[in-house]
Scaffold this motif. Structure first.
Motif, mmCIF file in Angstrom:
data_model
loop_
_atom_site.group_PDB
_atom_site.id
_atom_site.type_symbol
_atom_site.label_atom_id
_atom_site.label_comp_id
_atom_site.label_asym_id
_atom_site.label_seq_id
_atom_site.Cartn_x
_atom_site.Cartn_y
_atom_site.Cartn_z
ATOM 1 N N ARG A 84 5.169 59.619 -28.822
ATOM 2 C CA ARG A 84 5.304 58.773 -30.001
ATOM 3 C C ARG A 84 5.307 59.698 -31.208
ATOM 4 O O ARG A 84 4.318 60.374 -31.502
ATOM 5 C CB ARG A 84 4.142 57.784 -30.091
ATOM 6 N N LEU A 91 5.408 60.402 -35.138
ATOM 7 C CA LEU A 91 5.032 59.769 -36.385
ATOM 8 C C LEU A 91 5.323 60.706 -37.555
ATOM 9 O O LEU A 91 5.392 61.930 -37.385
ATOM 10 C CB LEU A 91 3.550 59.389 -36.385
ATOM 11 N N LEU A 145 -3.230 57.209 -32.251
ATOM 12 C CA LEU A 145 -2.101 56.420 -32.756
ATOM 13 C C LEU A 145 -2.590 55.316 -33.682
ATOM 14 O O LEU A 145 -2.020 55.098 -34.765
ATOM 15 C CB LEU A 145 -1.327 55.825 -31.578
ATOM 16 N N LEU A 190 -1.555 55.290 -37.724
ATOM 17 C CA LEU A 190 -0.774 54.164 -38.213
ATOM 18 C C LEU A 190 -1.535 53.379 -39.277
ATOM 19 O O LEU A 190 -0.921 52.771 -40.170
ATOM 20 C CB LEU A 190 -0.391 53.252 -37.048
ATOM 21 N N THR A 241 3.925 56.473 -40.166
ATOM 22 C CA THR A 241 4.840 55.491 -39.578
ATOM 23 C C THR A 241 5.548 56.119 -38.386
ATOM 24 O O THR A 241 5.786 57.336 -38.352
ATOM 25 C CB THR A 241 5.891 55.019 -40.596
ATOM 26 N N GLU A 242 5.891 55.298 -37.402
ATOM 27 C CA GLU A 242 6.560 55.812 -36.209
ATOM 28 C C GLU A 242 8.028 56.027 -36.490
ATOM 29 O O GLU A 242 8.705 55.153 -37.038
ATOM 30 C CB GLU A 242 6.381 54.856 -35.037
ATOM 31 N N GLN A 245 10.471 57.438 -30.355
ATOM 32 C CA GLN A 245 9.708 57.717 -29.149
ATOM 33 C C GLN A 245 10.658 58.066 -28.023
ATOM 34 O O GLN A 245 11.843 57.719 -28.055
ATOM 35 C CB GLN A 245 8.818 56.537 -28.768
#
Length: 278
Positions: free
Chosen positions: A126, A128, A239, A243, A248-249, A252
């Motif tokens: 993931r 970010l 995570l 967040l 922010t992501e 992935q």
């Protein structure tokens, strides 16, 4: 039809490969290509037809673990087995080097190819990002990298990743590229080491230490700049915290594995050099 010849990538190939990557919107990877063609533990390959390069692949040997990445094929040569041939070249080289576990990060298209040859989805990365913060105070436990940090950094990295990345840390770490966090008891609690092309290995077993390192990375960067972190899905607490604090992501991707299972601590991983090195 002339079949591509798979051979080792050399420094003379960097210019045409870098130009091809830019045409394919892969960005400017010249610095990475220059590194992998000269570094002893990285093994880059090209697929060549009539003197022209139509594909690439890179293997990084991190002890008993091999990372496969930068599998690229010229559009006109896709679906002709070139990607598979390049992947097989990296696998054979990894096995010859004593690698018992192979890792890679796959695209949607590539994932189908890799699963056909025994790779399985192990987890997901993931990715970010957050904006810079300007000149804010930094945790006093954080300082510039010192050469004496290298053994402890390599040990922390090995526990977190299950790999021996000493060769990469030694190649990239300097006072200009590395930050170390020293705990109150004097031990190393975490670090970040940046690669010349911008990626960076970030390791910290404790959430609060990782937050301090990532905050330090944001400090001094203007709001027009982004700082990125790469967490593994198992790091649920990390995570959630990032967040909730302005990260922010951005994307992935699945991490695939083949071979012996790893002994690792994914919750201690907060960033990567890139996905051909780990």
């Amino acid at each position: 039809m002339t079949l591509p010849r798979i051979r080792r990538m050399t420094p003379a190939d960097v210019d045409p490969v870098a130009a091809a990557f830019i045409r394919e919107n892969w960005g400017d990877r010249r610095l990475n290509l220059e590194f992998v063609t000269r570094h002893a533990e990285t093994h880059p390959f090209v697929a060549e037809v009539d003197g022209g390069i139509v594909g690439t692949g890179v293997l990084s040997v991190n002890g008993s673990v091999g990372w496969i990445g930068t599998i690229w094929v010229e559009p006109a040569w896709r679906r002709r087995g070139v990607g598979m041939a390049l992947t097989q070249a990296t696998i054979e080289t990894a096995e010859s080097a004593g690698c018992r576990t192979l890792l890679l990060v796959a695209t949607d298209v590539g994932r189908r190819l890799y699963e056909k040859i025994g790779f399985e989805v192990q987890t997901w990365y993931r990715m970010l990002e957050a904006t810079g913060l300007g000149n804010e105070p930094v945790d006093p436990r954080i300082r510039q990298f010192e050469a004496a940090d290298l053994p402890a950094m390599a040990e922390l990295s090995a526990v977190a990743t299950g790999e021996d990345r000493t060769h990469l840390l030694a190649a990239f770490a300097s006072p200009e590229t590395g930050l170390s966090l020293t705990r109150d008891d004097g031990t190393l609690g975490g670090f970040v080491v940046r690669a010349p092309w911008g990626g960076g290995s970030t390791i910290a077993p404790r959430l609060e230490d990782a937050e301090a390192i990532l905050h330090a990375r944001r400090v001094g960067r203007g709001a027009e700049h982004k700082v990125r972190a790469g967490l593994v899905a198992e790091n649920e607490a990390g995570l959630e915290r990032l967040l909730a604090t302005g990260w922010t992501e951005s994307w992935q991707a699945p991490r695939l594995v083949r071979g012996d299972p790893l002994r690792w601590q994914p919750e201690a991983i907060w960033g990567q050099f890139n996905h051909a090195l780990g």
